[in-house]
Design a protein around this motif. Structure first.
Motif, PDB file in Angstrom:
ATOM      1  N   VAL A 117       0.845  -1.197   0.000  1.00  0.00           N
ATOM      2  CA  VAL A 117       0.000   0.000   0.000  1.00  0.00           C
ATOM      3  C   VAL A 117       0.879   1.246   0.000  1.00  0.00           C
ATOM      4  O   VAL A 117       1.573   1.537   0.970  1.00  0.00           O
ATOM      5  N   LYS A 119       1.486   5.047   0.472  1.00  0.00           N
ATOM      6  CA  LYS A 119       0.892   6.231   1.069  1.00  0.00           C
ATOM      7  C   LYS A 119       1.705   7.487   0.763  1.00  0.00           C
ATOM      8  O   LYS A 119       1.224   8.601   0.925  1.00  0.00           O
ATOM      9  N   ASN A 146      -3.047   4.463  -1.406  1.00  0.00           N
ATOM     10  CA  ASN A 146      -3.935   4.920  -0.338  1.00  0.00           C
ATOM     11  C   ASN A 146      -3.375   6.237   0.207  1.00  0.00           C
ATOM     12  O   ASN A 146      -2.711   6.258   1.231  1.00  0.00           O
ATOM     13  N   ILE A 165     -11.314   8.363   3.080  1.00  0.00           N
ATOM     14  CA  ILE A 165     -10.298   7.348   2.826  1.00  0.00           C
ATOM     15  C   ILE A 165     -10.358   7.022   1.338  1.00  0.00           C
ATOM     16  O   ILE A 165     -11.445   6.787   0.795  1.00  0.00           O
ATOM     17  N   TYR A 167      -9.003   4.641  -1.832  1.00  0.00           N
ATOM     18  CA  TYR A 167      -8.339   3.427  -2.296  1.00  0.00           C
ATOM     19  C   TYR A 167      -8.115   3.552  -3.806  1.00  0.00           C
ATOM     20  O   TYR A 167      -9.076   3.728  -4.565  1.00  0.00           O
ATOM     21  N   LYS A 179      -9.142  -4.565  -1.595  1.00  0.00           N
ATOM     22  CA  LYS A 179     -10.178  -3.778  -0.915  1.00  0.00           C
ATOM     23  C   LYS A 179     -10.598  -4.449   0.386  1.00  0.00           C
ATOM     24  O   LYS A 179     -10.794  -3.779   1.417  1.00  0.00           O
ATOM     25  N   LEU A 182      -7.894  -3.691   2.931  1.00  0.00           N
ATOM     26  CA  LEU A 182      -7.933  -2.306   3.395  1.00  0.00           C
ATOM     27  C   LEU A 182      -9.165  -2.044   4.258  1.00  0.00           C
ATOM     28  O   LEU A 182      -9.098  -1.303   5.248  1.00  0.00           O
ATOM     29  N   TYR A 186      -8.982  -0.510   8.046  1.00  0.00           N
ATOM     30  CA  TYR A 186      -9.700   0.714   8.414  1.00  0.00           C
ATOM     31  C   TYR A 186     -11.114   0.444   8.929  1.00  0.00           C
ATOM     32  O   TYR A 186     -11.995   1.309   8.843  1.00  0.00           O
ATOM     33  N   ALA A 204      -6.017   7.907  -7.697  1.00  0.00           N
ATOM     34  CA  ALA A 204      -5.605   7.941  -6.301  1.00  0.00           C
ATOM     35  C   ALA A 204      -4.298   8.705  -6.123  1.00  0.00           C
ATOM     36  O   ALA A 204      -4.117   9.429  -5.140  1.00  0.00           O
TER      37      ALA A 204
END
Length: 437
Positions: A117, A119, A146, A165, A167, A179, A182, A186, A204
């Motif tokens: 992921v 960030k 993300n 949030i 994705y 998904k 994630l 979360y 994203a």
């Protein structure tokens, strides 16, 4: 879930502690041994309200560990890449060496079904390239993006209770599996009805830089209005109040002053322009050049304003600068307007003394030619002019009557439009601010 967080700077340290707070088993990985040692002891390596308490809380649970050994990320189901993407020296483009190094180090430890992921804030197209690397090393691992939307000073709150949030997922079964992972990470904020935006990788990656570019544009817009207000005698603060009542515009980020700095907005808009040029779409973002230019002009204009209140010359004048961090509630001095202005005045012959409640040590290390003081009163002793450069609440709350007893001349330049001019003038101060008569 077992989670790894690669990179434990502002983003990664807060993310790792927050994920452990949400109940996950987290290992934070960083190449900086000093930073890892501090975090392992439950100490924050930088100032961020709420982070020390969060580290202490989750440290007692045993769910959070920190290491310099990337091999300890093995066994995690989800791997968050949270390293920095600074501006390249001499260029506008983002420096992706830390992202590439983090991914390269992680590849040998990926297992089938792992989710990588991203960030970090990266130029669009980076995620697709990383996805190819991950697929080549472990075909059954998935790469997603993300983006983070943290505000320094509110990073813990923004991680635990985000306003959205996002994705960025690949298509097909891989996207569905990612998904689900994630959603499990979360689960708590999602249960609080936080909006989840599911989109593709390209979108994203664009979300964060688009958001920062919009905010930078809004800040530079009101600073452009401040330039017009100074030319016409209008008041930019009253102008901002008036247009801010329009629901389409809003009052937030319409505070004229020294402009933006820090480790995100300046480098993100420049990297955005650079990437647009690489894609042949540079004209679409040409307006950001003026946004950047307006922002930098405010620093020059602040020095000019200090010179004006010093009867045309700051040579030999003692100037107290209240603030070194680029914003309050932070010790971050990256591209700090406060320190930029302080340094310019020093080079032009002023005796500058800087103070800041949290960023002084960082400033002393990187700007050793400036003089520093522990308190506003110490910095302002016998000062010819006081410059408010970072709007810390303790500076906003200063008593102008008592503060006036330590200075040589009661002259204040409000670089953030944060003080009450009526109150300060009533106490005998000459009050000047950017964009106000």
């Amino acid at each position: 879930m077992r989670i790894s967080v690669i990179g434990c700077g502002y983003l990664g340290a807060v993310h790792a502690a927050s994920m452990a707070h949400l109940g996950h088993e987290v290992v934070g990985v960083d190449v900086d041994e000093r930073k890892v040692a501090l975090l392992a002891r439950g100490e924050a390596p930088f100032f961020e309200p709420g982070l020390p308490e969060l580290l202490t809380e989750v440290g007692a649970t045993g769910r959070l560990t920190f290491t310099t050994d990337i091999a300890e990320a093995a066994g995690a189901t989800v791997h968050f890449v949270c390293v920095g993407t600074p501006q390249k020296k001499g260029e506008h483009a983002a420096d992706l060496r830390y992202v590439d190094a983090a991914v390269e180090a992680l590849l040998p430890h990926l297992r089938p079904g792992d989710v990588v992921v991203g960030k970090s804030t990266v130029p669009v197209g980076t995620a697709e390239r990383i996805a190819e690397q991950v697929a080549a090393a472990q075909p059954e691992a998935v790469t997603v993006w993300n983006p983070e939307f943290l505000r320094e000073g509110f990073a813990v709150e923004d991680t635990l209770h985000p306003d959205r949030i996002v994705y960025g997922l690949p298509e097909g079964d891989a996207g569905r599996v990612a998904k689900e992972a994630l959603d499990a990470v979360y689960a708590t904020p999602i249960s609080e009805n936080i909006p989840v935006v599911v989109t593709d990788l390209a979108t994203a990656q664009l979300v964060k830089v688009a958001a920062n570019s919009f905010l930078a544009t809004k800040i530079s817009f009101i600073n452009a209005m401040a330039e017009l207000c100074e030319a016409t005698g209008a008041d930019v603060t009253e102008l901002a109040d008036a247009i801010g009542y329009d629901a389409r515009i809003g009052r937030r980020f319409l505070n004229a002053g020294l402009g933006f700095g820090g480790g995100c907005l300046p480098k993100d808009i420049r990297a955005f322009m650079a990437r647009a040029g690489e894609l042949g779409a540079d004209q679409a973002l040409s307006f950001l050049r003026e946004v950047d230019s307006i922002n930098m002009r405010r620093r020059v204009r602040t020095v000019d304003l200090v010179r004006e209140v010093c009867d045309g010359s700051i040579v030999g004048r003692r100037v107290a600068v209240l603030g070194a961090a680029f914003k309050p509630n932070s010790d971050d001095i990256r591209d700090s307007p406060a320190l930029s202005v302080a340094a310019q005045m020093g080079l032009q012959g002023a005796h500058v003394v800087v103070t800041d409640p949290e960023a002084r040590a960082n400033a002393e290390r990187l700007w050793p030619d400036l003089r520093y003081a522990a308190t506003p009163e110490e910095a302002a002793k016998d000062a010819d002019v006081v410059l408010l450069a970072t709007e810390w609440q303790q500076y906003r709350d200063l008593d102008p009557e008592a503060f006036g007893e330590v200075v040589k001349h009661k002259v204040v330049v409000d670089g953030r439009n944060a003080l009450d001019p009526v109150k300060w003038r009533a106490a005998g101060w000459v009050y000047r601010a950017l964009g106000r008569p």
